[in-house]
Design an enzyme around this catalytic site. Structure first.
Site, mmCIF file in Angstrom:
data_model
loop_
_atom_site.group_PDB
_atom_site.id
_atom_site.type_symbol
_atom_site.label_atom_id
_atom_site.label_comp_id
_atom_site.label_asym_id
_atom_site.label_seq_id
_atom_site.Cartn_x
_atom_site.Cartn_y
_atom_site.Cartn_z
ATOM 1 N N SER A 570 14.282 6.276 33.896
ATOM 2 C CA SER A 570 15.073 6.929 34.935
ATOM 3 C C SER A 570 16.051 5.914 35.538
ATOM 4 O O SER A 570 16.874 5.368 34.821
ATOM 5 C CB SER A 570 14.147 7.552 35.980
ATOM 6 O OG SER A 570 14.841 8.466 36.788
ATOM 7 N N ASP A 655 15.447 18.003 31.222
ATOM 8 C CA ASP A 655 15.378 17.047 32.328
ATOM 9 C C ASP A 655 16.347 17.461 33.438
ATOM 10 O O ASP A 655 17.531 17.680 33.184
ATOM 11 C CB ASP A 655 15.729 15.641 31.822
ATOM 12 C CG ASP A 655 15.340 14.546 32.796
ATOM 13 O OD1 ASP A 655 15.301 14.817 34.011
ATOM 14 O OD2 ASP A 655 15.095 13.423 32.338
ATOM 15 N N HIS A 690 11.764 15.765 32.964
ATOM 16 C CA HIS A 690 11.880 14.346 33.303
ATOM 17 C C HIS A 690 10.595 13.569 33.027
ATOM 18 O O HIS A 690 10.637 12.406 32.646
ATOM 19 C CB HIS A 690 12.262 14.212 34.775
ATOM 20 C CG HIS A 690 12.786 12.865 35.152
ATOM 21 N ND1 HIS A 690 13.907 12.305 34.567
ATOM 22 C CD2 HIS A 690 12.357 11.956 36.066
ATOM 23 C CE1 HIS A 690 14.142 11.110 35.104
ATOM 24 N NE2 HIS A 690 13.221 10.883 36.009
#
Length: 718
Positions: A570, A655, A690
């Site tokens: 991330s 995501d 995610h």
């Protein structure tokens, strides 16, 4: 070369699969199978835009159109290429999967926690992907009774049947314990649907709402407050009040794009708490839980730079505030007059101690703090007016509150773990300080912590700042620079890098890998200034700290550049992209997970999820100074014609935090620019978000592949 030809060529010659309309002679197939797999080459479609006088081109912008069949075909081709290129990794990945799964207690039970007249817990069953949420009625003394009938509140395995992805985002039982509100996501995009279950009948009520991010029950057991996010930007910006059986009524819209809403209750359940929060400011409003039709009242208003949170006890508010206290302090004030002129200091500000939270109970207060990158809890007894400190002796560890919902509780539930200590749940008697270990994660097959060692290291960064790291390894590993080493970090949003235990990590340690995490600036590991020194116009400190940590580990002979692999996800994926642009020579290989790498295109598009709310973290690129600074480190924009380390980039199609197209575009451009022959792989989960796969076995399998790929880069095949 047109993309479609590449994808057909791959599927036929590389993977040996039958394809309609394409026939190869047998000798041609044999020859093709001897040729190394050919990576898919994304087509280039000209696109440009002028930003602050700079003409920006983006040949891969077409990949942002998820509905375009060519995009899905390209992503499938990348997966096929990764499959072919990692064929020799599969046996090790399967072995790691077996090891990790074999250490896990498949049928397990969480430590029950009391809320009202019931003890709530979750349990797992062998072979099933998801947990069951359960409860049992407390006995006459309000103790846990394992002979009481079990009520299964949510069987997530049944709920997930026929779905490729399933997640329960949270649940909340009504004050009378008869209803359960919960939210679910079935695609991985983290847009949750609210449902309400009648726990007496097991039936679902007709009331349902989309895109719910937080919720709170009023005292009447029929009114539910919830926050809904915007369908496009995903900003939690609207508060609703819903009386069961009636249409929800919007009672607030947060108009300021940098703020998001969250609703909850005080621990004593006297108030509904509405928090509107940005990176640098907050506003808290209260509504008596017994009058759900009333109006929320702001506690301290909204002031730029003032962040605070509120708890209630006996007609007083306990406010954790950063006013005149960078690392926060705790004050109390009368409920009716909470302004600063009525504050009484409870916990003083300490520039070396970050105050995370103050948990209020009938007779006690627990203050959670962090100092020198280590957590601790301090307990105040309102009767004796004495403090007790709960701390641990390991050189590095993580100790946090683990959820104590009852206001009348005399024990504080904590979770403790270290790189060599499995997660342990314990209760601390708030009057005596005595600890009661309730459960430690069982490692099936046995685990001997004495075989491993963890240490705290301190590295001096280029600007003279001392940066902490923690390291864990199996005793006996040679510290002469020859050891394989995995360096991980994050460094954004004020999130700290914590010294945790991981079952999956044992498979690396047992193969001689040294594992290190660096507490780089951008988190709050060393206090609030640590975050401030790694954000906005100081963001490059995050990257410099990571590079300097890697250099330190090499100089101290923990490893060498040809044995050093780095990992981040991330915003930590942004870290990976930035440091390989800056120092590609320093790293042997990289695993970048769901990486935020296309910084400029994302932050210039206010319609994308989460963009405007993050101006206060990264900067607003509509302002030229911020644009120039962000542009100077954005990974996608700074790819150059040079050699890069081997890279595995992982992402998911659904995501919502970092769109799939960021890593997809990054890989496409990097493949065009890089001058080396090191592998560059893109692996996309086409049915997740995610966090990757939702089922626990599927998640283990994903992690096992990533670890196997890294081990293969070190030349470790078994």
């Amino acid at each position: 070369m047109p993309f479609k030809k590449i994808s057909v060529l791959m599927s036929a010659s590389v993977l040996g699969l039958a394809t309609s309309g394409l026939v190869l002679a047998a000798d041609a197939v044999s020859s093709a199978l001897l040729v190394p797999p050919v990576p898919p080459i994304a087509k280039k479609v000209p696109w440009q835009e002028t930003r602050h006088g700079e003409v920006v081109t983006d040949d891969y912008r077409w990949l942002q159109k998820k509905e375009n069949p060519d995009v899905i075909s390209y992503l499938n081709a990348e997966n096929a290429y990764t499959e072919a290129m990692s064929a020799d990794v599969k046996p090790l990945a399967e072995k790691l999967y077996g090891e990790i799964k074999g250490r896990m207690k498949e049928a397990d039970l969480s430590v029950p926690v009391r809320r009202g007249n019931y003890y709530y817990y979750s349990r797992t069953e062998a072979g099933k992907q998801y947990p069951l949420s359960c409860r049992r009625h407390a006995d006459a003394a309000m103790a846990y009774d394992d002979k009481a009938a079990e009520e299964i509140l949510l069987d997530q395995n049944e709920m997930a049947k026929g779905l490729k992805f399933f997640a329960v985002g949270g649940s909340l039982v009504s004050p009378d314990e008869q209803l359960m509100a919960y939210v679910t996501d079935t695609v991985g995009y983290r847009q949750y649907q609210l449902r309400i279950k009648d726990l007496k009948t097991g039936q679902l009520l007709a009331d349902t709402v989309e895109r719910v991010t937080s919720l709170a029950w009023a005292a009447d057991n029929k009114t539910l407050f919830f926050v809904q996010e915007d369908p496009v930007t995903k900003r939690s910006d609207r508060l609703f009040r819903m009386e069961l059986g009636k249409a929800p009524v919007e009672i607030m819209h947060e108009a300021v794009e940098q703020f998001s809403l969250m609703v909850g209750t005080t621990r004593d359940r006297q108030f509904i708490v509405l928090t509107s929060q940005a990176t640098d400011s907050a506003e808290v409003s209260l509504l008596p839980a017994g009058t759900p039709g009333g109006t929320f009242r702001s506690v301290l208003g909204r002031e730029k730079g003032h962040r605070y949170s509120v708890e209630h006890r006996n007609g007083e508010l306990y406010i954790t505030t950063n006013k005149n206290a960078k690392n926060f302090r705790v004050v109390r004030a009368p409920l009716a007059t909470p302004d600063s002129t009525h504050w009484q200091e409870v916990v003083k500000h300490d520039p070396d101690v970050l105050v995370f939270a103050a948990d209020l109970f009938k007779d006690f207060m627990v203050v959670t703090e962090k100092t020198q990158a280590l957590n601790r809890a301090r307990i105040y007894d309102f009767n004796s007016k004495q403090w007790k400190t709960v701390k641990f002796d390991d050189p590095v560890y993580l100790a946090t509150g683990a959820g104590t919902p009852e206001f009348s509780s005399t024990r504080f539930r904590m979770s403790y773990q270290s790189p060599v200590t499995p997660p342990t749940v314990l209760d601390v008697d708030m009057a005596t300080g005595q600890r009661y270990v309730l459960k430690q994660q069982e490692i099936v097959g046995g685990y001997d912590a004495s075989k491993y060692e963890s240490r705290r290291l301190w590295m001096t960064a280029r600007d003279g700042v001392k940066v902490p790291l923690w390291v864990v390894y199996k005793k006996g590993v040679k510290l002469d620079g020859s050891a394989p080493l995995l360096l991980y970090s994050y460094g954004s949003y004020g999130y700290s890098t914590e010294a945790t235990f991981a079952i999956s990590r044992l498979s690396l340690l047992d193969r001689g890998v040294i594992y290190v995490q660096a507490h780089i600036r951008g988190g709050r590991d060393m206090g609030e200034h640590w975050h401030e020194d790694g954000m906005l116009m100081k963001k490059k400190n995050t990257f410099y700290d990571f590079i300097d940590s890697a250099d330190y580990l090499v100089k101290q002979k923990w490893t060498s550049p040809d044995r050093l692999i780095i990992q981040g996800g991330s915003a930590g994926g942004l870290l990976m992209g930035a440091v390989v642009n800056m120092r590609p020579d320093l790293f042997h290989a990289v695993h970048a997970a769901v990486p935020f790498v296309d910084v400029m295109n994302t932050m210039m598009d206010a319609s994308l999820p989460l963009t405007t709310g993050e101006y206060l973290e990264w900067g607003n690129p509509n302002e030229k100074p911020a644009y120039d600074y962000m542009r100077s480190y954005s990974p996608y924009d700074n790819i150059a014609r040079k050699a890069y380390p081997a890279m595995l980039v992982t992402t998911s199609l659904n995501d919502s935090q970092v769109m799939y197209w960021e890593p997809a575009k990054y890989v496409a451009k990097l493949r065009d620019y890089k001058t080396d022959k090191n592998p560059l792989l893109l692996k996309i989960n086409m049915a997740a978000g995610h966090g990757g796969a939702s089922g626990r076995y599927d998640a283990i399998r994903e992690g096992a592949f990533n670890s196997a790929w890294m081990l293969s880069q070190w030349g470790i095949k078994e």
